[in-house]
Design a protein around this motif. Sequence first.
Motif, PDB file in Angstrom:
ATOM      1  N   GLU A 179      33.477  -4.974  26.391  1.00 56.03           N
ATOM      2  CA  GLU A 179      32.382  -4.711  27.215  1.00 56.03           C
ATOM      3  C   GLU A 179      32.436  -3.309  27.754  1.00 56.03           C
ATOM      4  O   GLU A 179      31.538  -2.566  27.975  1.00 56.03           O
ATOM      5  CB  GLU A 179      32.560  -5.758  28.483  1.00 56.03           C
ATOM      6  N   GLN A 180      34.090  -2.824  27.719  1.00 52.60           N
ATOM      7  CA  GLN A 180      33.999  -1.373  28.246  1.00 52.60           C
ATOM      8  C   GLN A 180      33.762  -0.430  27.408  1.00 52.60           C
ATOM      9  O   GLN A 180      33.511   0.702  27.783  1.00 52.60           O
ATOM     10  CB  GLN A 180      35.625  -1.331  28.644  1.00 52.60           C
ATOM     11  N   ASP A 181      33.394  -0.699  26.387  1.00 53.74           N
ATOM     12  CA  ASP A 181      32.709   0.023  25.171  1.00 53.74           C
ATOM     13  C   ASP A 181      31.214   0.472  25.327  1.00 53.74           C
ATOM     14  O   ASP A 181      30.654   1.338  24.354  1.00 53.74           O
ATOM     15  CB  ASP A 181      33.049  -0.378  23.580  1.00 53.74           C
ATOM     16  N   LEU A 182      30.777  -0.223  26.084  1.00 59.15           N
ATOM     17  CA  LEU A 182      29.161  -0.119  26.086  1.00 59.15           C
ATOM     18  C   LEU A 182      28.707   1.206  26.230  1.00 59.15           C
ATOM     19  O   LEU A 182      27.459   1.422  25.601  1.00 59.15           O
ATOM     20  CB  LEU A 182      28.564  -1.029  27.266  1.00 59.15           C
ATOM     21  N   THR A 183      29.172   2.099  27.155  1.00 59.50           N
ATOM     22  CA  THR A 183      28.613   3.392  27.286  1.00 59.50           C
ATOM     23  C   THR A 183      28.910   4.196  26.116  1.00 59.50           C
ATOM     24  O   THR A 183      27.934   4.998  25.646  1.00 59.50           O
ATOM     25  CB  THR A 183      29.362   4.119  28.565  1.00 59.50           C
ATOM     26  N   ALA A 184      30.094   4.050  25.639  1.00 62.68           N
ATOM     27  CA  ALA A 184      30.576   4.807  24.235  1.00 62.68           C
ATOM     28  C   ALA A 184      29.501   4.188  23.012  1.00 62.68           C
ATOM     29  O   ALA A 184      29.206   5.150  22.152  1.00 62.68           O
ATOM     30  CB  ALA A 184      31.895   4.495  23.912  1.00 62.68           C
ATOM     31  N   LEU A 185      29.114   3.070  23.151  1.00 62.32           N
ATOM     32  CA  LEU A 185      28.454   2.299  22.005  1.00 62.32           C
ATOM     33  C   LEU A 185      26.963   3.180  22.273  1.00 62.32           C
ATOM     34  O   LEU A 185      26.364   3.552  21.337  1.00 62.32           O
ATOM     35  CB  LEU A 185      28.287   1.136  22.154  1.00 62.32           C
ATOM     36  N   ALA A 186      26.391   3.275  23.421  1.00 63.81           N
ATOM     37  CA  ALA A 186      25.124   3.747  23.565  1.00 63.81           C
ATOM     38  C   ALA A 186      24.954   5.322  23.328  1.00 63.81           C
ATOM     39  O   ALA A 186      24.180   5.760  22.797  1.00 63.81           O
ATOM     40  CB  ALA A 186      24.687   3.793  25.111  1.00 63.81           C
ATOM     41  N   ALA A 187      26.110   6.028  23.563  1.00 61.73           N
ATOM     42  CA  ALA A 187      26.150   7.530  22.893  1.00 61.73           C
ATOM     43  C   ALA A 187      26.231   7.643  21.709  1.00 61.73           C
ATOM     44  O   ALA A 187      25.524   8.601  20.853  1.00 61.73           O
ATOM     45  CB  ALA A 187      27.226   8.111  23.617  1.00 61.73           C
ATOM     46  N   ALA A 188      27.011   6.725  20.894  1.00 61.66           N
ATOM     47  CA  ALA A 188      27.069   6.572  19.456  1.00 61.66           C
ATOM     48  C   ALA A 188      25.459   6.391  18.963  1.00 61.66           C
ATOM     49  O   ALA A 188      25.482   7.108  17.744  1.00 61.66           O
ATOM     50  CB  ALA A 188      28.124   5.717  18.929  1.00 61.66           C
ATOM     51  N   LEU A 189      24.879   5.416  19.328  1.00 62.12           N
ATOM     52  CA  LEU A 189      23.781   4.944  19.041  1.00 62.12           C
ATOM     53  C   LEU A 189      22.700   6.019  19.184  1.00 62.12           C
ATOM     54  O   LEU A 189      21.730   6.384  18.258  1.00 62.12           O
ATOM     55  CB  LEU A 189      23.343   3.886  19.512  1.00 62.12           C
ATOM     56  N   GLN A 190      22.797   6.961  20.218  1.00 60.75           N
ATOM     57  CA  GLN A 190      21.900   8.105  20.407  1.00 60.75           C
ATOM     58  C   GLN A 190      21.970   8.865  19.569  1.00 60.75           C
ATOM     59  O   GLN A 190      21.166   9.612  19.150  1.00 60.75           O
ATOM     60  CB  GLN A 190      22.240   8.397  21.891  1.00 60.75           C
ATOM     61  N   GLU A 191      23.079   9.245  18.934  1.00 61.89           N
ATOM     62  CA  GLU A 191      23.477  10.345  17.977  1.00 61.89           C
ATOM     63  C   GLU A 191      22.918  10.019  16.708  1.00 61.89           C
ATOM     64  O   GLU A 191      22.167  10.584  15.965  1.00 61.89           O
ATOM     65  CB  GLU A 191      24.973  10.550  17.609  1.00 61.89           C
ATOM     66  N   LEU A 192      23.177   8.512  16.278  1.00 62.09           N
ATOM     67  CA  LEU A 192      22.514   7.923  14.854  1.00 62.09           C
ATOM     68  C   LEU A 192      21.152   7.805  15.080  1.00 62.09           C
ATOM     69  O   LEU A 192      20.198   8.140  14.227  1.00 62.09           O
ATOM     70  CB  LEU A 192      23.068   6.475  14.840  1.00 62.09           C
ATOM     71  N   ALA A 193      20.315   7.484  16.410  1.00 53.84           N
ATOM     72  CA  ALA A 193      18.861   7.592  16.542  1.00 53.84           C
ATOM     73  C   ALA A 193      18.302   9.126  16.216  1.00 53.84           C
ATOM     74  O   ALA A 193      17.182   9.016  15.800  1.00 53.84           O
ATOM     75  CB  ALA A 193      18.490   6.819  17.729  1.00 53.84           C
ATOM     76  N   GLU A 194      19.166  10.186  16.711  1.00 55.12           N
ATOM     77  CA  GLU A 194      18.749  11.259  16.466  1.00 55.12           C
ATOM     78  C   GLU A 194      18.633  11.861  15.073  1.00 55.12           C
ATOM     79  O   GLU A 194      17.745  12.697  14.430  1.00 55.12           O
ATOM     80  CB  GLU A 194      19.450  12.382  17.045  1.00 55.12           C
TER      81      GLU A 194
ATOM     82  N   LEU B 260      29.318   2.949  12.590  1.00 58.84           N
ATOM     83  CA  LEU B 260      29.977   2.987  14.031  1.00 58.84           C
ATOM     84  C   LEU B 260      31.268   2.689  14.191  1.00 58.84           C
ATOM     85  O   LEU B 260      31.942   3.454  14.642  1.00 58.84           O
ATOM     86  CB  LEU B 260      29.147   1.764  14.578  1.00 58.84           C
ATOM     87  N   TRP B 261      31.865   2.264  12.985  1.00 55.73           N
ATOM     88  CA  TRP B 261      33.289   2.208  12.884  1.00 55.73           C
ATOM     89  C   TRP B 261      34.058   3.492  12.289  1.00 55.73           C
ATOM     90  O   TRP B 261      35.135   3.944  12.586  1.00 55.73           O
ATOM     91  CB  TRP B 261      33.908   0.905  12.156  1.00 55.73           C
ATOM     92  N   ASP B 262      33.566   3.794  10.975  1.00 53.56           N
ATOM     93  CA  ASP B 262      34.013   5.047  10.526  1.00 53.56           C
ATOM     94  C   ASP B 262      33.735   6.169  11.371  1.00 53.56           C
ATOM     95  O   ASP B 262      34.832   7.094  11.338  1.00 53.56           O
ATOM     96  CB  ASP B 262      33.296   5.223   9.338  1.00 53.56           C
ATOM     97  N   ARG B 263      32.800   6.406  11.768  1.00 48.63           N
ATOM     98  CA  ARG B 263      32.656   7.654  12.827  1.00 48.63           C
ATOM     99  C   ARG B 263      33.147   7.623  14.158  1.00 48.63           C
ATOM    100  O   ARG B 263      33.402   8.635  14.801  1.00 48.63           O
ATOM    101  CB  ARG B 263      30.993   8.024  12.621  1.00 48.63           C
ATOM    102  N   TYR B 264      33.177   6.492  14.915  1.00 48.82           N
ATOM    103  CA  TYR B 264      33.425   6.284  16.143  1.00 48.82           C
ATOM    104  C   TYR B 264      34.368   5.376  16.580  1.00 48.82           C
ATOM    105  O   TYR B 264      34.540   5.296  17.850  1.00 48.82           O
ATOM    106  CB  TYR B 264      31.849   6.113  16.833  1.00 48.82           C
ATOM    107  N   ARG B 265      34.926   4.812  15.387  1.00 46.96           N
ATOM    108  CA  ARG B 265      35.763   3.607  15.709  1.00 46.96           C
ATOM    109  C   ARG B 265      35.258   2.588  17.025  1.00 46.96           C
ATOM    110  O   ARG B 265      36.098   2.313  17.965  1.00 46.96           O
ATOM    111  CB  ARG B 265      37.195   4.177  16.270  1.00 46.96           C
ATOM    112  N   LEU B 266      33.985   2.368  16.787  1.00 47.33           N
ATOM    113  CA  LEU B 266      33.482   1.244  17.628  1.00 47.33           C
ATOM    114  C   LEU B 266      33.330  -0.013  16.700  1.00 47.33           C
ATOM    115  O   LEU B 266      32.390   0.163  15.690  1.00 47.33           O
ATOM    116  CB  LEU B 266      32.400   1.748  18.237  1.00 47.33           C
TER     117      LEU B 266
END
Length: 665
Positions: free
Chosen positions: A378-393, A426-432
Amino acid sequence: MIYQISLSNGKERATLKQKMMNLGILAHVDAGKTSVTEQLLYLGGSIRQAGSVDRGTAQTDWLEVERKRGISVKTASSCLCYQGVQINLIDTPGHVDFSGEVERTLGALDCSVLVISAAEGVQPQTRHLWRALEQLGIPTLIFVNKIDRAGCDCEAVLLQIREELGARLFITQTVLQAGMEDCSIEPKDYGGKAREELAALAADLDDAVAELYLADKPIAGELLMQTISDACRQRQLTPVCFGSAKLGVGMEALLQSIIRYLPAAQGSDGAPLSGLVYKVDHDPVLGKGAHIRLFNGCIKSRDPVPLLNSDEPEKATQIRRFNGAKSQSLDILHAGEIAAVYGLGSLKAGDIVGKQPLDRFCPLTFPLLTVQVLPEQEQDLTALAAALQELAEEDPLLDLEWLKEERELHLKITGKIQLEILSELLWDRYRLRAQFSSPSVIYKETPAKTGIGLERYTMPKPCWAVVELKAEPLPRGSGVRFESAIKEKQLPYRYQHHVELSLRDALKQGLYGWEVTDARFTLTGGEHHHVHTHPLDFFVATPIAVLRALTDSGAVLLEPIVRVTLSAGEEFLGKTIRDILQMRGEFDSPAVSKGVFSLEALLPAAASLEYPIAFRSMTSGKGSYYSEFYRYQECPLELGATARRRGIHPLLERSKWILHARSAL
């Protein structure tokens, strides 16, 4: 600098003038596209040895996920120089789940090589790509690969290309042996009867040649070949080459044909800046890189760069030309070139550099599924949102929706393979680590009839915005149109613009919770107050007026329909037809040849979501199944689905909506 390249045809020679070309390598998955790219780079001296997809050594498949899976998932650039011509190669994914990458790349190309397997022939994605190339007018060379495969029939493949693609072909080579390890080819001999056929073809393309041909006068070989070459560069003819990228057969002839028959980049450094961002990636040190095809103008390092969708220019901090995973720094990006520009932080894939709109897009795919993304912790939610934002760009089709109040992340996807790749990225680039909900089909909705919606937002003060909208249904595929029937005197145009912006955002959720489409919204009334009105007021009032108009008009649910191509043993035809009818599908008359049937059908996406697995299981993995988006069509509500409302409902929770919109909650 312009290079002179001499090309020979027997004793006769033709001369072309070319400098640089941006060449796309396209294909249906597993046709050998990346292997072709490797061979071209090897012949051009860019790499010492042609890499292998199977061994994970391909120059353009350098991402970890690509090496592990043996497929291309991202567009990759590389370059070579051959006979004085610089060729910028763009290798694209072949899997249909990553068609968005191909879609954005097409706009950056001067020309393309469409790779077709001699064993499988023209496949569904081949037809899809050909239609897009045809629509954009991109000159294309067809390379028939894998002629070493046992049982391949090059003549049958040529006939299929003519019939299914409708291409007018110019055959450059003769296949001497095929379907064996020592397959070989040679340049086509245009002597005797073949020369007469070539002259007739050239006469049909050029008036000067036609005069000589009709007068039964001799036509110089140089003139014939120049006419054919010009026709290929203008897409009147499609040159065809043969070979085996695996064995390196026919690759040098392919490279020579690319230079001879395909066009060079055009453009002027002195013209107004105009470019397309065909790819975005993120470097851990340099930040966001916008891969740009520059059509006109030039970009210098440290200079401000004007952007179409921004009032303020952004500074280019660095320019780099990529060759696979490697890159070199440039001081300037000239017209006609491609390179990654860093420092342009607001850009995403598909954006325009400069102030001139570009009509170089051809949709290849439509995300038909939506998923919720959940962090493993659960504590990774903000980091996950930032990672997905990069992937969506990098891939705007993902259309990330970040609902902060509900603490939910939603994505749009084209298929389940894409989910697997996203998970690995997500795992390879952000370790998420992330989990995905089961995909659900994206429906849409449209007004059932004409409706009127009025909102008078005049309390609590200070505020004053009155909006009256008329909603009308439009034919399928029309999208959303906004018009205004009132003048500046009644409502200033700046406020009318705010109404349009707010309306388009409000239409993301209609009465059933789905995006509203195929509708015209007309601003028929509006008021402001010279003291009390604030621009934000129209962003408060418009969503309420929109939902009132839709409530008055009623809504029709629309479901996505996919066009599928199925092929399997004739013994499975009856069961396949029964399955199609059970899924509310429609189908054309099946074709049966040599004990194998092929069939095209239209199926509701929701009903057929799991059918590819069932079909392959039924045919013991021997059946072929391909689907592509076809259209949205009306669907009874009881057979479709509604979506949960996300956020505050402006109409049902009006007071709460006003407080929310005014940041007063």
